[in-house]
Design a protein around this motif. Structure first.
Motif, PDB file in Angstrom:
ATOM      1  N   ASN A  94       0.948  -1.228   0.016  1.00 20.69           N
ATOM      2  CA  ASN A  94       0.251   0.067   0.080  1.00 20.69           C
ATOM      3  C   ASN A  94       0.757   1.104  -0.072  1.00 20.69           C
ATOM      4  O   ASN A  94       1.783   1.583   0.842  1.00 20.69           O
ATOM      5  CB  ASN A  94      -1.071   0.155   1.234  1.00 20.69           C
ATOM      6  CG  ASN A  94      -2.137  -0.944   1.026  1.00 20.69           C
ATOM      7  OD1 ASN A  94      -2.698  -1.101   0.119  1.00 20.69           O
ATOM      8  ND2 ASN A  94      -2.359  -1.598   2.210  1.00 20.69           N
ATOM      9  N   ILE A  95       0.647   2.064  -0.988  1.00 19.77           N
ATOM     10  CA  ILE A  95       1.105   3.409  -1.265  1.00 19.77           C
ATOM     11  C   ILE A  95       0.600   4.346  -0.431  1.00 19.77           C
ATOM     12  O   ILE A  95      -0.352   4.977  -1.043  1.00 19.77           O
ATOM     13  CB  ILE A  95       1.779   3.696  -2.545  1.00 19.77           C
ATOM     14  CG1 ILE A  95       2.263   2.451  -3.095  1.00 19.77           C
ATOM     15  CG2 ILE A  95       2.639   5.086  -2.405  1.00 19.77           C
ATOM     16  CD1 ILE A  95       2.482   2.567  -4.853  1.00 19.77           C
ATOM     17  N   GLY A  96       0.788   4.642   0.839  1.00 16.33           N
ATOM     18  CA  GLY A  96      -0.156   5.719   1.449  1.00 16.33           C
ATOM     19  C   GLY A  96      -1.728   5.218   1.569  1.00 16.33           C
ATOM     20  O   GLY A  96      -2.038   4.134   1.560  1.00 16.33           O
ATOM     21  N   ASN A  97      -2.688   6.118   1.571  1.00 15.69           N
ATOM     22  CA  ASN A  97      -4.168   5.777   1.624  1.00 15.69           C
ATOM     23  C   ASN A  97      -4.616   5.755   0.239  1.00 15.69           C
ATOM     24  O   ASN A  97      -5.954   5.572   0.134  1.00 15.69           O
ATOM     25  CB  ASN A  97      -4.698   6.594   2.748  1.00 15.69           C
ATOM     26  CG  ASN A  97      -4.859   7.982   2.490  1.00 15.69           C
ATOM     27  OD1 ASN A  97      -3.934   8.409   1.549  1.00 15.69           O
ATOM     28  ND2 ASN A  97      -5.433   8.937   3.248  1.00 15.69           N
ATOM     29  N   ARG A  98      -3.810   6.144  -0.812  1.00 20.75           N
ATOM     30  CA  ARG A  98      -4.411   6.282  -2.082  1.00 20.75           C
ATOM     31  C   ARG A  98      -3.878   5.377  -3.100  1.00 20.75           C
ATOM     32  O   ARG A  98      -4.478   5.128  -4.235  1.00 20.75           O
ATOM     33  CB  ARG A  98      -4.395   7.878  -2.824  1.00 20.75           C
ATOM     34  CG  ARG A  98      -5.280   8.765  -1.972  1.00 20.75           C
ATOM     35  CD  ARG A  98      -4.690   9.925  -2.650  1.00 20.75           C
ATOM     36  NE  ARG A  98      -5.756  10.950  -2.064  1.00 20.75           N
ATOM     37  CZ  ARG A  98      -5.832  12.337  -2.999  1.00 20.75           C
ATOM     38  NH1 ARG A  98      -4.978  12.518  -3.795  1.00 20.75           N
ATOM     39  NH2 ARG A  98      -6.864  12.982  -2.445  1.00 20.75           N
ATOM     40  N   ASN A 143       0.895  -4.513 -10.842  1.00 19.12           N
ATOM     41  CA  ASN A 143      -0.284  -3.628 -11.002  1.00 19.12           C
ATOM     42  C   ASN A 143      -0.101  -2.345 -10.251  1.00 19.12           C
ATOM     43  O   ASN A 143       0.363  -2.513  -8.981  1.00 19.12           O
ATOM     44  CB  ASN A 143      -1.554  -4.358 -10.649  1.00 19.12           C
ATOM     45  CG  ASN A 143      -2.708  -3.594 -10.640  1.00 19.12           C
ATOM     46  OD1 ASN A 143      -3.015  -2.508  -9.953  1.00 19.12           O
ATOM     47  ND2 ASN A 143      -3.822  -4.042 -11.343  1.00 19.12           N
ATOM     48  N   LEU A 144      -0.443  -1.386 -10.728  1.00 22.48           N
ATOM     49  CA  LEU A 144      -0.552   0.020  -9.944  1.00 22.48           C
ATOM     50  C   LEU A 144      -1.685   0.693  -9.956  1.00 22.48           C
ATOM     51  O   LEU A 144      -2.032   0.892 -10.965  1.00 22.48           O
ATOM     52  CB  LEU A 144       1.008   0.746 -10.582  1.00 22.48           C
ATOM     53  CG  LEU A 144       0.909   2.236  -9.803  1.00 22.48           C
ATOM     54  CD1 LEU A 144       1.440   1.957  -8.137  1.00 22.48           C
ATOM     55  CD2 LEU A 144       2.065   3.203 -10.239  1.00 22.48           C
ATOM     56  N   THR A 145      -2.237   0.737  -8.871  1.00 17.34           N
ATOM     57  CA  THR A 145      -3.451   1.593  -8.760  1.00 17.34           C
ATOM     58  C   THR A 145      -3.311   2.898  -7.726  1.00 17.34           C
ATOM     59  O   THR A 145      -2.785   2.732  -6.759  1.00 17.34           O
ATOM     60  CB  THR A 145      -4.582   0.555  -7.887  1.00 17.34           C
ATOM     61  OG1 THR A 145      -4.642  -0.387  -8.556  1.00 17.34           O
ATOM     62  CG2 THR A 145      -6.185   1.398  -8.011  1.00 17.34           C
ATOM     63  N   TYR A 146      -3.916   3.891  -8.291  1.00 15.57           N
ATOM     64  CA  TYR A 146      -3.937   5.059  -7.533  1.00 15.57           C
ATOM     65  C   TYR A 146      -5.218   6.081  -7.560  1.00 15.57           C
ATOM     66  O   TYR A 146      -5.754   6.212  -8.745  1.00 15.57           O
ATOM     67  CB  TYR A 146      -2.692   6.119  -8.144  1.00 15.57           C
ATOM     68  CG  TYR A 146      -2.400   7.419  -7.365  1.00 15.57           C
ATOM     69  CD1 TYR A 146      -1.847   7.146  -6.061  1.00 15.57           C
ATOM     70  CD2 TYR A 146      -3.026   8.384  -7.558  1.00 15.57           C
ATOM     71  CE1 TYR A 146      -1.640   8.299  -5.304  1.00 15.57           C
ATOM     72  CE2 TYR A 146      -2.749   9.780  -6.800  1.00 15.57           C
ATOM     73  CZ  TYR A 146      -2.015   9.523  -5.705  1.00 15.57           C
ATOM     74  OH  TYR A 146      -1.845  10.513  -4.909  1.00 15.57           O
TER      75      TYR A 146
END
Length: 153
Positions: A94-98, A143-146
């Motif tokens: 998890n990259i931060g909360n976003r 996979n990268l989701t933002y």
């Protein structure tokens, strides 16, 4: 599999599953009576045999069961082996909360071992054990989701 009589050129009792006599014909005109002429008594004379045919016939086992409808005359309980392996590694972060990042790696192996060979592979003669390996194979994915906004739908 060929019967003992068929191995000696005698097809006088060889019948299809409907009970009809299987007529054996002189395809190479070895008797000089014309191509396609049925052999007398449905027996192939020894002078018409292919020289390497008998050693090839000896690769096949003799019949081991009697059947009433002239279908299959050999049975066996040797099973094929189809070992398959798959190793999967996945990492999630998890990259931060976003944001969310995931990475995946797969490794596949597959080996097929046929104790009687296979008639579908042109490189193999039936009744000769064969091993075919499919793989190993590797796949990678990420996979990268933002989320741009927590209120955006």
């Amino acid at each position: 599999v060929p019967t003992a009589a068929e191995r000696n050129g005698d097809f006088s009792n060889s019948r299809d599953t409907s009970g009809n006599l299987i007529v054996v014909r002189d395809a190479n005109n070895c008797l000089g009576k014309g191509t396609g002429t049925p052999f007398t008594g449905n027996v192939i004379p020894q002078q018409c045999w292919y020289g390497q045919g008998q050693p090839i016939l000896n690769l096949y086992p003799l019949p081991n069961i009697a059947v009433s409808n002239n279908a299959f005359n050999y049975t066996s309980q040797v099973s094929s082996s189809l070992p398959r392996g798959e190793q999967i590694l996945r990492i999630d972060y998890n990259i931060g909360n976003r944001g969310h990042f995931s990475w995946r790696m797969d490794h596949n192996t597959d080996q097929q071992i046929f104790p009687y060979g296979t008639t579908t592979a042109s490189f193999n003669f039936p009744l000769v054990p064969v091993a075919r390996g499919n793989g190993p194979g590797w796949t990678y994915g990420f996979n990268l989701t933002y989320n741009l906004s927590s209120t955006m739908i």
